[in-house]
Design an enzyme around this catalytic site. Sequence first.
Site, PDB file in Angstrom:
ATOM      1  N   HIS A  86      29.270  77.594  72.876  1.00 43.46           N
ATOM      2  CA  HIS A  86      28.635  77.998  74.127  1.00 43.46           C
ATOM      3  C   HIS A  86      27.764  79.247  73.990  1.00 43.46           C
ATOM      4  O   HIS A  86      28.248  80.358  74.246  1.00 43.46           O
ATOM      5  CB  HIS A  86      29.706  78.281  75.178  1.00 43.46           C
ATOM      6  CG  HIS A  86      30.391  77.059  75.685  1.00 43.46           C
ATOM      7  ND1 HIS A  86      30.065  76.462  76.892  1.00 43.46           N
ATOM      8  CD2 HIS A  86      31.377  76.308  75.150  1.00 43.46           C
ATOM      9  CE1 HIS A  86      30.832  75.401  77.075  1.00 43.46           C
ATOM     10  NE2 HIS A  86      31.634  75.277  76.046  1.00 43.46           N
ATOM     11  N   GLU A 106      25.644  80.397  75.981  1.00 44.21           N
ATOM     12  CA  GLU A 106      25.471  81.097  77.260  1.00 44.21           C
ATOM     13  C   GLU A 106      26.594  82.092  77.530  1.00 44.21           C
ATOM     14  O   GLU A 106      26.479  82.933  78.413  1.00 44.21           O
ATOM     15  CB  GLU A 106      25.352  80.081  78.415  1.00 44.21           C
ATOM     16  CG  GLU A 106      26.654  79.506  78.950  1.00 44.21           C
ATOM     17  CD  GLU A 106      27.266  78.430  78.058  1.00 44.21           C
ATOM     18  OE1 GLU A 106      26.831  78.287  76.905  1.00 44.21           O
ATOM     19  OE2 GLU A 106      28.203  77.754  78.512  1.00 44.21           O
ATOM     20  N   CYS A 146      28.164  71.734  74.809  1.00 45.67           N
ATOM     21  CA  CYS A 146      29.523  71.215  75.012  1.00 45.67           C
ATOM     22  C   CYS A 146      29.479  69.891  75.778  1.00 45.67           C
ATOM     23  O   CYS A 146      29.053  68.889  75.243  1.00 45.67           O
ATOM     24  CB  CYS A 146      30.375  72.271  75.716  1.00 45.67           C
ATOM     25  SG  CYS A 146      32.140  71.916  75.683  1.00 45.67           S
TER      26      CYS A 146
END
Lengths: 226, 88
Positions: free
Chosen positions: A196, A198, A87
């Site tokens: 994302h 994560e 991002c």
Amino acid sequence: MTARIGVVTFPGSLDDRDTQRAIRLAGAEPVALWHKDKDLKQVDAVVLCGGFSYGDYLRAGAIARFSPVMEPLIEQAKSGLPVLGICNGFQILTEAHLLPGAMLGNDHLHFICRDQKLRVENADTSWTSDYASGQEIHIPLKNMDGRYVADERTLDMLEAEGRVAFRYVDFNPNGSLRDIAGVTNEAGNVVGLMPHPEHAVEPLIGSGRTDGLPFFTSILKKLVNV
Amino acid sequence: MARVVVDVMLKPEILDPQGQAVQRALPRLGFEGVSDVRQGKRFELEVDGPVDDAALARIHELAESFLANTVIENFTVKVEEEKAEAGE
């Protein structure tokens, strides 16, 4: 001994803790790096995480790109240090010209937050080897400036060289050219994407799947030579 | 002290949804006859000392490396005339 993976915190970073957690869950050791650090503490790889570094002033990533920590990072990335930009991290990598193209505001002018289906187009990079080429995954996406642009010649080159690493499937959430969600550099050590991973490493949270975990297990395997 | 103005615009081939949104609002406001709007950025730099060729070269470099992202944007640098500051 396991791999040490740095996570840079800029003023305005949001996902540094989640990223550190994902690295830990994958079995590696997260190392906190600060934007003012002048060296990378001898880490084996670096993740530039999501957020709004410097408030996205000027352009997303444009000011972070000139932080002290970026100087050794750019130099070492050019000689093979694995770097993942997620991002805002992706935006910083394009601003630093470690990745081609640029990021602009979503074409619909709204912030977007959704579970996004992606196709892994290149499973040979340092960060994607635990995926299969063509595999479809669900990863949370949340951004304002997610529209990937590059000139036609660059886009054709990226396609020809297999450097479109991820593509949006079923729905293009931001007007990115050719549905590009992420790209890699020529050597495959520098990868950037808007969604994302994560946030998708535990069944309980995120997209309810662990589709993002292979990013972190891929790099770990590469670094410890499993 | 002199003022140097750097104007930054998206390249013509880059989609500008903000400019389009402004353009679409114009008829509602009673403004007809504007077929396109492109939105850009203007930077006004107050420069200490003379704006000579060397200073302009540095500003050009600053614009190219920082104020604009030349992957997507074009920029112009111009020196603003010191005008009527003593009052007319």
